[in-house]
Write a protein that holds these residues in place. Structure first.
Motif, PDB file in Angstrom:
ATOM      1  N   TYR A   1      -6.877  -1.170  -0.859  1.00  0.00           N
ATOM      2  CA  TYR A   1      -5.987  -0.015  -0.731  1.00  0.00           C
ATOM      3  C   TYR A   1      -6.620   1.073   0.130  1.00  0.00           C
ATOM      4  O   TYR A   1      -5.931   1.739   0.925  1.00  0.00           O
ATOM      5  CB  TYR A   1      -5.641   0.551  -2.109  1.00  0.00           C
ATOM      6  CG  TYR A   1      -4.566  -0.236  -2.826  1.00  0.00           C
ATOM      7  CD1 TYR A   1      -3.260  -0.239  -2.362  1.00  0.00           C
ATOM      8  CD2 TYR A   1      -4.866  -0.985  -3.961  1.00  0.00           C
ATOM      9  CE1 TYR A   1      -2.273  -0.963  -3.014  1.00  0.00           C
ATOM     10  CE2 TYR A   1      -3.881  -1.709  -4.624  1.00  0.00           C
ATOM     11  CZ  TYR A   1      -2.589  -1.696  -4.141  1.00  0.00           C
ATOM     12  OH  TYR A   1      -1.607  -2.416  -4.789  1.00  0.00           O
TER      13      TYR A   1
ATOM     14  N   THR B   1      -9.912   2.518  -7.451  1.00  0.00           N
ATOM     15  CA  THR B   1      -9.083   2.001  -6.363  1.00  0.00           C
ATOM     16  C   THR B   1      -9.873   0.998  -5.541  1.00  0.00           C
ATOM     17  O   THR B   1     -11.004   1.271  -5.140  1.00  0.00           O
ATOM     18  CB  THR B   1      -8.587   3.146  -5.464  1.00  0.00           C
ATOM     19  OG1 THR B   1      -7.880   4.099  -6.262  1.00  0.00           O
ATOM     20  CG2 THR B   1      -7.651   2.618  -4.393  1.00  0.00           C
TER      21      THR B   1
ATOM     22  N   PRO C   1       0.809  -1.233   0.000  1.00  0.00           N
ATOM     23  CA  PRO C   1       0.000   0.000   0.000  1.00  0.00           C
ATOM     24  C   PRO C   1       0.838   1.277   0.000  1.00  0.00           C
ATOM     25  O   PRO C   1       0.533   2.214  -0.733  1.00  0.00           O
ATOM     26  CB  PRO C   1      -0.821  -0.130   1.293  1.00  0.00           C
ATOM     27  CG  PRO C   1      -0.891  -1.584   1.563  1.00  0.00           C
ATOM     28  CD  PRO C   1       0.427  -2.133   1.111  1.00  0.00           C
TER      29      PRO C   1
END
Length: 630
Positions: A507, A503, A100
């Motif tokens: 994440y 996304t 991440p």
């Protein structure tokens, strides 16, 4: 009107925001964005350099992240923390922390085309995080080069007809044992005396190469002439690689990234064909599950991932800032983080294959007893193992230390380039070669301290107070700044605009909750278990400890200074309003290209209009939810 439309990179499909029913909002006439009304958006500045191609960026990231930490530190960190069981927390931490952060920093750098300091224009009050990371990087780069100097010294020593660390000298006394494994002839009187038995490899490093001193009571001494020459060659190599910025470092990245793998696969074949190699590899991979219940194992997993990938030092942001807008960094982040893990495992198999052979030759089943871990690992245990090879030890020694040097160059090039980028962004008309030569000269002069007899004391002191501890603290502030001040929602919008992808929830949760919380727990554990810093089981004198904490205070003090500076720069008003304004992005925050910036701001305004049409919800829980998933 066509000028207001975003150009889609070649090979990408337009998103739903650019086709279908939502085209009209995108081309709707809106007032000129504030950023373009400001004179700050119209400077007569030179265009920013870019990588020659996307492969140069990928190779540079590999050369940076795949470094000494993989070959030097990982195998024995795994050994001391449960063997194969260590892979469980390591992979979990890689998934929750390493990947991440790596992807987040790539997004910030590529989206803004800014270096480690200017990237915090998204929250000016947090600019001190960039300066703290910059100072820590400067400390790290100077002593990292001294390690490169040691590898060069051993590389040239490997040309000798007999490896110089493989045999004892008469002046070393009767407590020395040849590294070649030959039986040492020790007098009976020595056996009854209180002598410390040491290998010739250890004594060669401490008495000939480093001329090491056990204490600092008599000062640090003078730099070694041979190591000073090696240090100069190390900095000269770094200078030549980045003398033209990314234009030259990008070309060198192919060699810096690929050569170590060629060497590792040669060593892998050799290691696995040695007698006893299977036992060594199985010792490395066999889990000790009870170790998973120890907090120190998880702490070591976090620090291994953190420093192996080189996240939260600003280098990933800097490298990404030279990408073309729209480059597929999502793919590259996955490649580099996966390859970093693979390299660590590969190094473990190689090293423990060799150690298995040493245990076989020593007629012992205790593989851990044939090696000495610690800071001198690369220059004691590895040379000791190479000395015991019966076929062409010089050849494998040359390969091994050439590989270590290449790994060091790849990492140090990234560190120095990051510092260079900050200076270049501040003084755009200053020639790159002038900055590089200046930084290398300073690095060489400071590095002379580390190659004195007392140099390792300073490396230990500065590594903790100037790098490890301050990097952990600055990383937490970086994650808070991105995940909560700038906002995970805003970062995901930036990613969608730039990469044309949504996304994932993974994440979003990591950036906002899991990763910062993990780092805060690690910091708390560090503070709770903190003890006075030691070297060779001896505490540093009080004066040196005060110097160390003064350095820590100065670096972390950047967080406070730049927060106050940003607050004072705000228009007059209440303290709350000034703080609020200093946490908002600059008017010109976004893509570097003015036309793309205007389109991006229109993209955000249309998003706000769409959200404004919904039912307003003012509850605290909803605001938290919206900050992450909105």
């Amino acid at each position: 009107m066509e000028d207001l439309k975003r150009e889609i990179p070649v090979g990408e499909e337009p998103s739903k925001l650019e086709t279908g029913g939502s085209v009209e909002p995108l081309i709707k006439i809106l007032p000129l964005p504030m950023a373009l009304e400001s004179s700050e958006m119209l400077p007569d500045q030179k265009p920013r350099d870019n990588w020659g191609n996307s492969l140069e960026f990928l190779m540079s990231c590999i050369a940076l992240s795949v470094g000494l930490g993989n070959v030097w530190r990982f195998p024995f960190t795994a050994l001391e923390n449960g063997g194969g069981a260590f892979l469980v927390p390591y992979l979990i931490v890689l998934f929750l922390v390493g990947k991440p952060i790596y992807y987040m920093e790539m997004l910030l750098g590529q989206f803004s085309s800014r270096g480690i300091v200017q990237v915090f224009d998204f929250a000016p009050m947090m600019r001190g995080v960039g300066y703290a990371q910059l100072l820590a990087l400067g400390v790290l780069a100077t002593y990292y080069a001294s390690v490169m100097a040691l590898t060069l010294r051993y590389f040239f020593d490997s040309f000798a007809s007999e490896l110089p660390w493989s045999y004892c000298r008469e002046e070393w006394g009767p407590g020395c044992v040849n590294a070649t494994g030959e039986a040492a002839v020790i007098a009976p009187s020595v056996l009854t005396a209180n002598f410390t038995i040491s290998s010739s490899t250890q004594l060669y490093l401490e008495r000939i190469v480093q001329r090491k001193t056990d204490t600092l009571e008599d000062g640090i001494g003078y730099p070694s002439g041979t190591l000073a020459l090696m240090l100069g060659l190390s900095w000269l190599t770094v200078t030549l690689v980045i003398i033209r910025g990314v234009k030259s470092s990008g070309k060198a990245a192919y060699v810096l990234a690929l050569f170590p793998y060629v060497v590792m696969f040669i060593l892998l074949v050799r290691a696995l064909t040695l007698p006893g190699a299977y036992d060594g590899v199985m010792y490395f991979l066999t889990p000790q599950w009870h170790k998973l219940m120890e907090p120190m194992v998880w702490y070591n997993a976090v620090t291994q991932v953190f420093f192996s990938l080189a996240v939260c030092f600003g280098v990933i942001i800097m490298y990404s800032s030279y990408n073309r807008f729209g480059h597929n960094i999502y793919r590259d982040a996955n490649i580099v983080t996966t390859l970093d893990t693979f390299t660590s495992l590969l190094s473990g198999v190689i090293i423990f294959g060799i150690l298995g052979n040493l245990a076989h030759e020593s007629n012992t089943k205790d593989i851990a007893s044939v090696v000495k871990a610690g800071p001198g690992l690369a220059f004691i245990s590895y040379p000791d193992a190479i000395s015991k090879l019966t076929v062409f030890p010089q050849f494998f020694s040359l390969l091994f230390f050439a590989m270590l040097f290449m790994l060091g160059v790849g990492s140090n090039v990234g560190m120095v380039s990051c510092i260079m980028t900050v200076i270049k962004d501040q003084f755009v008309n200053l020639k790159i070669w002038i900055i590089v030569v200046g930084l290398s000269t300073i690095g060489f002069l400071v590095g002379l301290i580390y190659i004195t007899p007392g140099g390792e004391h300073f490396i230990t002191l500065l590594d903790y107070h100037g790098v490890t501890f301050v990097s952990l603290v600055s990383a937490i502030f970086e994650l808070i700044a991105v995940g909560w001040i700038y906002g995970t929602k805003r970062l995901c919008q930036d990613a969608e605009y730039m990469l044309n992808i949504k996304t994932s929830v993974y994440y979003r949760i990591c950036w906002s909750i899991v990763t910062p919380l993990t780092m805060i727990i690690i910091l708390a554990y560090t503070l709770l278990t903190m003890k006075p810093l030691t070297y060779n089981d001896r505490e540093f004198p009080l004066g040196f400890r005060l110097i160390g904490w003064a350095l820590t205070t100065f670096i972390l003090g950047q967080l406070v200074y730049w927060a106050l500076y940003a607050n004072c720069k705000q228009p007059k008003g209440s303290l709350r309003s000034r703080i609020s304004n200093s946490l908002k992005p600059h008017s010109d925050w976004g893509p570097l290209d003015s036309k793309t910036l205007m389109d991006y701001q229109m993209f955000l305004r249309n998003r706000e209009e769409v959200e404004a049409t919904g039912v307003p919800r003012r509850s605290f829980c909803y605001k938290i939810y919206d900050r992450i998933f909105g």
